[in-house]
Design a protein around this motif. Sequence first.
Motif, PDB file in Angstrom:
ATOM      1  N   ALA A  86      35.357  20.402  -5.787  1.00 41.08           N
ATOM      2  CA  ALA A  86      34.884  21.747  -5.436  1.00 41.08           C
ATOM      3  C   ALA A  86      33.440  21.902  -5.901  1.00 41.08           C
ATOM      4  CB  ALA A  86      35.776  22.809  -6.073  1.00 41.08           C
ATOM      5  N   GLN A  87      32.586  22.330  -5.020  1.00 40.59           N
ATOM      6  CA  GLN A  87      31.178  22.484  -5.360  1.00 40.59           C
ATOM      7  C   GLN A  87      30.823  23.906  -5.786  1.00 40.59           C
ATOM      8  OE1 GLN A  87      28.881  20.996  -2.048  1.00 40.59           O
ATOM      9  NE2 GLN A  87      29.758  18.950  -2.214  1.00 40.59           N
ATOM     10  N   HIS A  88      31.798  24.792  -5.726  1.00 40.53           N
ATOM     11  CA  HIS A  88      31.550  26.199  -6.066  1.00 40.53           C
ATOM     12  C   HIS A  88      32.653  26.709  -6.979  1.00 40.53           C
ATOM     13  CE1 HIS A  88      28.548  26.104  -2.897  1.00 40.53           C
ATOM     14  NE2 HIS A  88      29.463  25.559  -2.109  1.00 40.53           N
ATOM     15  N   ARG A  89      32.377  27.799  -7.662  1.00 43.55           N
ATOM     16  CA  ARG A  89      33.383  28.407  -8.547  1.00 43.55           C
ATOM     17  C   ARG A  89      34.201  29.484  -7.846  1.00 43.55           C
ATOM     18  NH1 ARG A  89      32.314  28.288 -14.735  1.00 43.55           N
ATOM     19  NH2 ARG A  89      31.546  26.156 -14.894  1.00 43.55           N
ATOM     20  N   ILE A  90      33.865  29.796  -6.628  1.00 43.13           N
ATOM     21  CA  ILE A  90      34.675  30.702  -5.812  1.00 43.13           C
ATOM     22  C   ILE A  90      35.546  29.803  -4.943  1.00 43.13           C
ATOM     23  CG2 ILE A  90      34.666  32.533  -4.080  1.00 43.13           C
ATOM     24  CD1 ILE A  90      33.313  33.439  -6.640  1.00 43.13           C
ATOM     25  N   TRP A 118      44.785  34.774  -0.239  1.00 44.76           N
ATOM     26  CA  TRP A 118      44.648  35.708   0.882  1.00 44.76           C
ATOM     27  C   TRP A 118      43.209  36.231   1.012  1.00 44.76           C
ATOM     28  CZ3 TRP A 118      48.744  34.891   3.653  1.00 44.76           C
ATOM     29  CH2 TRP A 118      49.946  34.576   3.020  1.00 44.76           C
ATOM     30  N   PRO A 119      42.209  35.340   1.017  1.00 43.86           N
ATOM     31  CA  PRO A 119      40.816  35.781   1.136  1.00 43.86           C
ATOM     32  C   PRO A 119      40.504  36.454   2.469  1.00 43.86           C
ATOM     33  CG  PRO A 119      40.956  33.417   1.411  1.00 43.86           C
ATOM     34  CD  PRO A 119      42.321  33.887   0.976  1.00 43.86           C
ATOM     35  N   ASP A 120      41.360  36.261   3.463  1.00 42.88           N
ATOM     36  CA  ASP A 120      41.136  36.892   4.767  1.00 42.88           C
ATOM     37  C   ASP A 120      41.258  38.411   4.697  1.00 42.88           C
ATOM     38  OD1 ASP A 120      43.886  36.303   4.233  1.00 42.88           O
ATOM     39  OD2 ASP A 120      44.371  36.729   6.331  1.00 42.88           O
ATOM     40  N   LYS A 121      41.740  38.945   3.579  1.00 38.28           N
ATOM     41  CA  LYS A 121      41.833  40.405   3.408  1.00 38.28           C
ATOM     42  C   LYS A 121      40.475  41.026   3.104  1.00 38.28           C
ATOM     43  CE  LYS A 121      46.353  41.046   3.648  1.00 38.28           C
ATOM     44  NZ  LYS A 121      47.020  42.178   4.264  1.00 38.28           N
ATOM     45  N   THR A 122      39.517  40.208   2.637  1.00 40.70           N
ATOM     46  CA  THR A 122      38.175  40.721   2.303  1.00 40.70           C
ATOM     47  C   THR A 122      37.084  39.794   2.868  1.00 40.70           C
ATOM     48  OG1 THR A 122      38.203  39.546   0.188  1.00 40.70           O
ATOM     49  CG2 THR A 122      38.953  41.847   0.161  1.00 40.70           C
ATOM     50  N   PRO A 123      37.110  39.509   4.153  1.00 43.40           N
ATOM     51  CA  PRO A 123      36.180  38.506   4.700  1.00 43.40           C
ATOM     52  C   PRO A 123      34.708  38.858   4.526  1.00 43.40           C
ATOM     53  CG  PRO A 123      37.193  39.761   6.470  1.00 43.40           C
ATOM     54  CD  PRO A 123      37.903  40.137   5.191  1.00 43.40           C
ATOM     55  N   ASN A 124      34.370  40.124   4.512  1.00 46.25           N
ATOM     56  CA  ASN A 124      32.965  40.520   4.404  1.00 46.25           C
ATOM     57  C   ASN A 124      32.460  40.582   2.970  1.00 46.25           C
ATOM     58  OD1 ASN A 124      32.563  40.950   7.265  1.00 46.25           O
ATOM     59  ND2 ASN A 124      33.935  42.696   7.017  1.00 46.25           N
ATOM     60  N   LEU A 125      33.364  40.393   2.009  1.00 43.94           N
ATOM     61  CA  LEU A 125      32.981  40.483   0.599  1.00 43.94           C
ATOM     62  C   LEU A 125      32.897  39.122  -0.084  1.00 43.94           C
ATOM     63  CD1 LEU A 125      35.216  43.529  -0.445  1.00 43.94           C
ATOM     64  CD2 LEU A 125      32.862  43.535   0.408  1.00 43.94           C
ATOM     65  N   ILE A 126      33.462  38.107   0.523  1.00 44.58           N
ATOM     66  CA  ILE A 126      33.499  36.777  -0.076  1.00 44.58           C
ATOM     67  C   ILE A 126      32.089  36.172  -0.039  1.00 44.58           C
ATOM     68  CG2 ILE A 126      34.444  34.437   0.124  1.00 44.58           C
ATOM     69  CD1 ILE A 126      36.615  36.447  -0.591  1.00 44.58           C
ATOM     70  N   PRO A 127      31.588  35.694  -1.182  1.00 44.26           N
ATOM     71  CA  PRO A 127      30.265  35.051  -1.181  1.00 44.26           C
ATOM     72  C   PRO A 127      30.241  33.826  -0.260  1.00 44.26           C
ATOM     73  CG  PRO A 127      30.978  35.536  -3.421  1.00 44.26           C
ATOM     74  CD  PRO A 127      32.156  35.786  -2.527  1.00 44.26           C
ATOM     75  N   ASN A 128      29.097  33.569   0.327  1.00 43.64           N
ATOM     76  CA  ASN A 128      28.941  32.414   1.208  1.00 43.64           C
ATOM     77  C   ASN A 128      29.105  31.098   0.462  1.00 43.64           C
ATOM     78  OD1 ASN A 128      28.515  33.957   3.504  1.00 43.64           O
ATOM     79  ND2 ASN A 128      26.314  34.065   3.146  1.00 43.64           N
ATOM     80  N   SER A 129      28.734  31.077  -0.798  1.00 40.41           N
ATOM     81  CA  SER A 129      28.885  29.870  -1.613  1.00 40.41           C
ATOM     82  C   SER A 129      30.314  29.833  -2.138  1.00 40.41           C
ATOM     83  CB  SER A 129      27.895  29.875  -2.776  1.00 40.41           C
ATOM     84  OG  SER A 129      26.580  29.848  -2.280  1.00 40.41           O
ATOM     85  N   ASN A 130      31.183  29.183  -1.382  1.00 40.81           N
ATOM     86  CA  ASN A 130      32.581  29.102  -1.788  1.00 40.81           C
ATOM     87  C   ASN A 130      33.156  27.764  -1.355  1.00 40.81           C
ATOM     88  OD1 ASN A 130      34.121  29.324   0.875  1.00 40.81           O
ATOM     89  ND2 ASN A 130      32.864  31.172   0.974  1.00 40.81           N
ATOM     90  N   THR A 131      34.314  27.452  -1.908  1.00 47.03           N
ATOM     91  CA  THR A 131      35.056  26.259  -1.531  1.00 47.03           C
ATOM     92  C   THR A 131      36.385  26.715  -0.952  1.00 47.03           C
ATOM     93  OG1 THR A 131      34.004  24.888  -3.225  1.00 47.03           O
ATOM     94  CG2 THR A 131      36.140  24.137  -2.384  1.00 47.03           C
ATOM     95  N   LEU A 132      36.684  26.248   0.244  1.00 52.11           N
ATOM     96  CA  LEU A 132      37.936  26.595   0.911  1.00 52.11           C
ATOM     97  C   LEU A 132      38.952  25.490   0.672  1.00 52.11           C
ATOM     98  CD1 LEU A 132      39.587  28.415   2.833  1.00 52.11           C
ATOM     99  CD2 LEU A 132      38.600  27.102   4.723  1.00 52.11           C
ATOM    100  N   ILE A 133      40.096  25.874   0.143  1.00 51.82           N
ATOM    101  CA  ILE A 133      41.202  24.957  -0.099  1.00 51.82           C
ATOM    102  C   ILE A 133      42.306  25.339   0.890  1.00 51.82           C
ATOM    103  CG2 ILE A 133      42.872  24.069  -1.785  1.00 51.82           C
ATOM    104  CD1 ILE A 133      39.939  23.774  -2.724  1.00 51.82           C
ATOM    105  N   SER A 134      42.563  24.481   1.860  1.00 46.49           N
ATOM    106  CA  SER A 134      43.643  24.710   2.828  1.00 46.49           C
ATOM    107  C   SER A 134      44.830  23.850   2.426  1.00 46.49           C
ATOM    108  CB  SER A 134      43.201  24.327   4.239  1.00 46.49           C
ATOM    109  OG  SER A 134      42.098  25.103   4.634  1.00 46.49           O
ATOM    110  N   ILE A 135      46.014  24.455   2.451  1.00 43.76           N
ATOM    111  CA  ILE A 135      47.227  23.730   2.074  1.00 43.76           C
ATOM    112  C   ILE A 135      48.245  23.901   3.184  1.00 43.76           C
ATOM    113  CG2 ILE A 135      49.003  23.373   0.316  1.00 43.76           C
ATOM    114  CD1 ILE A 135      47.181  25.059  -1.579  1.00 43.76           C
TER     115      ILE A 135
END
Length: 136
Positions: A21-25, A105-122
């Motif tokens: 992960a390259q980000h802390r989000i 459930w980050p899709d509940k706040t899509p406009n608030l999530i910082p662009n610098s993030n790491t997405l973990i899909s399971i």
Amino acid sequence: MELTFSLDDLPAAASFILANAQHRILLFDAEMGVGKTTLIRELVFQLGGGRVGGSPTFSIVNEYEIANGAAAYHFDLYRLKSEAEALDFGIEEYFYSGSYCFIEWPDKTPNLIPNSNTLISIELLENGDRKLQIRN
């Protein structure tokens, strides 16, 4: 990056995430019951937070002390009805704190999530294993 793991391999999966992960989000995208919370508990443990309890479903966010007195935050946004509700409890302050933020459930706040993030899909596989993908 991709990893297939069983529940017995959970520590290795958490180590894989922390190493890549390259980000802390960290955003966790998976169906209910796939093991997001269990994986996040292992991440907190590996960061020095000890063994922690369950999902913050009702409190929305749990704070954990990790190594060196730092904080990590675990969000379960499933019950949020609007982004305004997230703003009301100060979600942006957590996101820009520099601390680890593990978000279910980050899709509940899509406009608030910082662009610098790491997405973990399971994804749950037919044999009970999980397929994990990391996108930075």
